[in-house]
Design a protein around this motif. Sequence first.
Motif, PDB file in Angstrom:
ATOM      1  N   LEU A 129      -0.073 -13.554  15.735  1.00  0.00           N
ATOM      2  CA  LEU A 129      -1.183 -14.067  14.950  1.00  0.00           C
ATOM      3  C   LEU A 129      -1.619 -15.341  15.653  1.00  0.00           C
ATOM      4  N   ILE A 130      -2.900 -15.409  16.005  1.00  0.00           N
ATOM      5  CA  ILE A 130      -3.386 -16.596  16.692  1.00  0.00           C
ATOM      6  C   ILE A 130      -4.455 -17.287  15.865  1.00  0.00           C
ATOM      7  N   ALA A 131      -4.577 -18.581  16.099  1.00  0.00           N
ATOM      8  CA  ALA A 131      -5.636 -19.392  15.509  1.00  0.00           C
ATOM      9  C   ALA A 131      -6.372 -20.056  16.654  1.00  0.00           C
ATOM     10  N   LYS A 132      -7.668 -19.802  16.727  1.00  0.00           N
ATOM     11  CA  LYS A 132      -8.503 -20.303  17.814  1.00  0.00           C
ATOM     12  C   LYS A 132      -9.661 -21.092  17.232  1.00  0.00           C
ATOM     13  N   GLU A 133      -9.773 -22.357  17.657  1.00  0.00           N
ATOM     14  CA  GLU A 133     -10.943 -23.151  17.293  1.00  0.00           C
ATOM     15  C   GLU A 133     -12.085 -22.706  18.203  1.00  0.00           C
ATOM     16  N   PHE A 134     -13.247 -22.405  17.619  1.00  0.00           N
ATOM     17  CA  PHE A 134     -14.370 -21.837  18.365  1.00  0.00           C
ATOM     18  C   PHE A 134     -14.778 -22.666  19.572  1.00  0.00           C
ATOM     19  N   ASP A 135     -14.831 -23.973  19.445  1.00  0.00           N
ATOM     20  CA  ASP A 135     -15.378 -24.822  20.505  1.00  0.00           C
ATOM     21  C   ASP A 135     -14.321 -25.469  21.397  1.00  0.00           C
ATOM     22  N   LYS A 136     -13.076 -25.024  21.304  1.00  0.00           N
ATOM     23  CA  LYS A 136     -12.005 -25.622  22.098  1.00  0.00           C
ATOM     24  C   LYS A 136     -11.291 -24.575  22.930  1.00  0.00           C
ATOM     25  N   ARG A 137     -10.649 -25.024  23.982  1.00  0.00           N
ATOM     26  CA  ARG A 137      -9.881 -24.167  24.874  1.00  0.00           C
ATOM     27  C   ARG A 137      -8.477 -23.975  24.312  1.00  0.00           C
ATOM     28  N   GLY A 138      -7.931 -22.777  24.449  1.00  0.00           N
ATOM     29  CA  GLY A 138      -6.567 -22.497  24.026  1.00  0.00           C
ATOM     30  C   GLY A 138      -6.467 -22.129  22.560  1.00  0.00           C
ATOM     31  N   CYS A 139      -5.242 -21.828  22.147  1.00  0.00           N
ATOM     32  CA  CYS A 139      -4.995 -21.452  20.760  1.00  0.00           C
ATOM     33  C   CYS A 139      -3.523 -21.693  20.435  1.00  0.00           C
ATOM     34  N   ILE A 140      -3.224 -21.574  19.153  1.00  0.00           N
ATOM     35  CA  ILE A 140      -1.830 -21.586  18.720  1.00  0.00           C
ATOM     36  C   ILE A 140      -1.498 -20.178  18.242  1.00  0.00           C
ATOM     37  N   SER A 183       7.682 -20.669  13.897  1.00  0.00           N
ATOM     38  CA  SER A 183       7.737 -20.095  12.551  1.00  0.00           C
ATOM     39  C   SER A 183       6.346 -20.016  11.928  1.00  0.00           C
ATOM     40  N   LYS A 184       6.226 -19.159  10.923  1.00  0.00           N
ATOM     41  CA  LYS A 184       4.974 -19.052  10.178  1.00  0.00           C
ATOM     42  C   LYS A 184       4.654 -20.351   9.450  1.00  0.00           C
ATOM     43  N   GLU A 185       5.682 -21.034   8.993  1.00  0.00           N
ATOM     44  CA  GLU A 185       5.474 -22.295   8.285  1.00  0.00           C
ATOM     45  C   GLU A 185       4.871 -23.348   9.211  1.00  0.00           C
ATOM     46  N   GLU A 186       5.403 -23.437  10.421  1.00  0.00           N
ATOM     47  CA  GLU A 186       4.857 -24.368  11.413  1.00  0.00           C
ATOM     48  C   GLU A 186       3.430 -23.960  11.778  1.00  0.00           C
ATOM     49  N   PHE A 187       3.197 -22.662  11.946  1.00  0.00           N
ATOM     50  CA  PHE A 187       1.867 -22.156  12.260  1.00  0.00           C
ATOM     51  C   PHE A 187       0.883 -22.533  11.151  1.00  0.00           C
ATOM     52  N   GLN A 188       1.259 -22.293   9.917  1.00  0.00           N
ATOM     53  CA  GLN A 188       0.393 -22.611   8.777  1.00  0.00           C
ATOM     54  C   GLN A 188       0.060 -24.096   8.738  1.00  0.00           C
ATOM     55  N   ALA A 189       1.043 -24.947   8.912  1.00  0.00           N
ATOM     56  CA  ALA A 189       0.822 -26.384   8.879  1.00  0.00           C
ATOM     57  C   ALA A 189      -0.146 -26.806   9.988  1.00  0.00           C
ATOM     58  N   ARG A 190       0.026 -26.251  11.164  1.00  0.00           N
ATOM     59  CA  ARG A 190      -0.859 -26.598  12.294  1.00  0.00           C
ATOM     60  C   ARG A 190      -2.273 -26.096  12.060  1.00  0.00           C
ATOM     61  N   VAL A 191      -2.423 -24.883  11.533  1.00  0.00           N
ATOM     62  CA  VAL A 191      -3.744 -24.335  11.260  1.00  0.00           C
ATOM     63  C   VAL A 191      -4.464 -25.188  10.220  1.00  0.00           C
ATOM     64  N   LEU A 192      -3.756 -25.593   9.193  1.00  0.00           N
ATOM     65  CA  LEU A 192      -4.372 -26.411   8.144  1.00  0.00           C
ATOM     66  C   LEU A 192      -4.780 -27.775   8.650  1.00  0.00           C
ATOM     67  N   SER A 193      -4.185 -28.228   9.748  1.00  0.00           N
ATOM     68  CA  SER A 193      -4.540 -29.534  10.306  1.00  0.00           C
ATOM     69  C   SER A 193      -5.669 -29.456  11.332  1.00  0.00           C
ATOM     70  N   LEU A 194      -6.113 -28.244  11.673  1.00  0.00           N
ATOM     71  CA  LEU A 194      -7.200 -28.092  12.654  1.00  0.00           C
ATOM     72  C   LEU A 194      -8.528 -28.510  12.057  1.00  0.00           C
ATOM     73  N   VAL A 248     -12.397 -21.977  12.585  1.00  0.00           N
ATOM     74  CA  VAL A 248     -11.138 -21.477  13.133  1.00  0.00           C
ATOM     75  C   VAL A 248     -11.096 -19.967  12.942  1.00  0.00           C
ATOM     76  N   LEU A 249     -10.828 -19.258  14.021  1.00  0.00           N
ATOM     77  CA  LEU A 249     -10.742 -17.806  14.015  1.00  0.00           C
ATOM     78  C   LEU A 249      -9.277 -17.400  13.957  1.00  0.00           C
ATOM     79  N   LEU A 250      -8.916 -16.544  13.008  1.00  0.00           N
ATOM     80  CA  LEU A 250      -7.572 -15.962  12.939  1.00  0.00           C
ATOM     81  C   LEU A 250      -7.653 -14.531  13.447  1.00  0.00           C
TER      82      LEU A 250
END
Length: 74
Positions: free
Chosen positions: A4-15, A63-74, A41-43
């Motif tokens: 599962l990836i999270a990509k910010e539309f205007d930035k390079r890379g993803c988590i 972990s999913k928890e770390e992923f969720q926390a990072r996505v919410l901070s984008l 943010v695109l999931l």
Amino acid sequence: MCYLIAKEFDKRGCIAVKTRHGKALADFTEKLQKQIGENGVLLVTISRPSAYGEYEPYEILESKEEFQARVLSL
């Protein structure tokens, strides 16, 4: 397995986080999408990072928890 990836539309890379297909992933993604709303943010679920160069570089989280926390901070 999938990622599962999270990509910010205007930035390079993803988590990303390694996970499994199924109802739990669908529920997690739906809940997370509701939390972030329409914030640019695109999931996306992908099979393997090497097949999707447009999302590179990948930052694979533990972990999913770390992923969720990072996505919410984008």
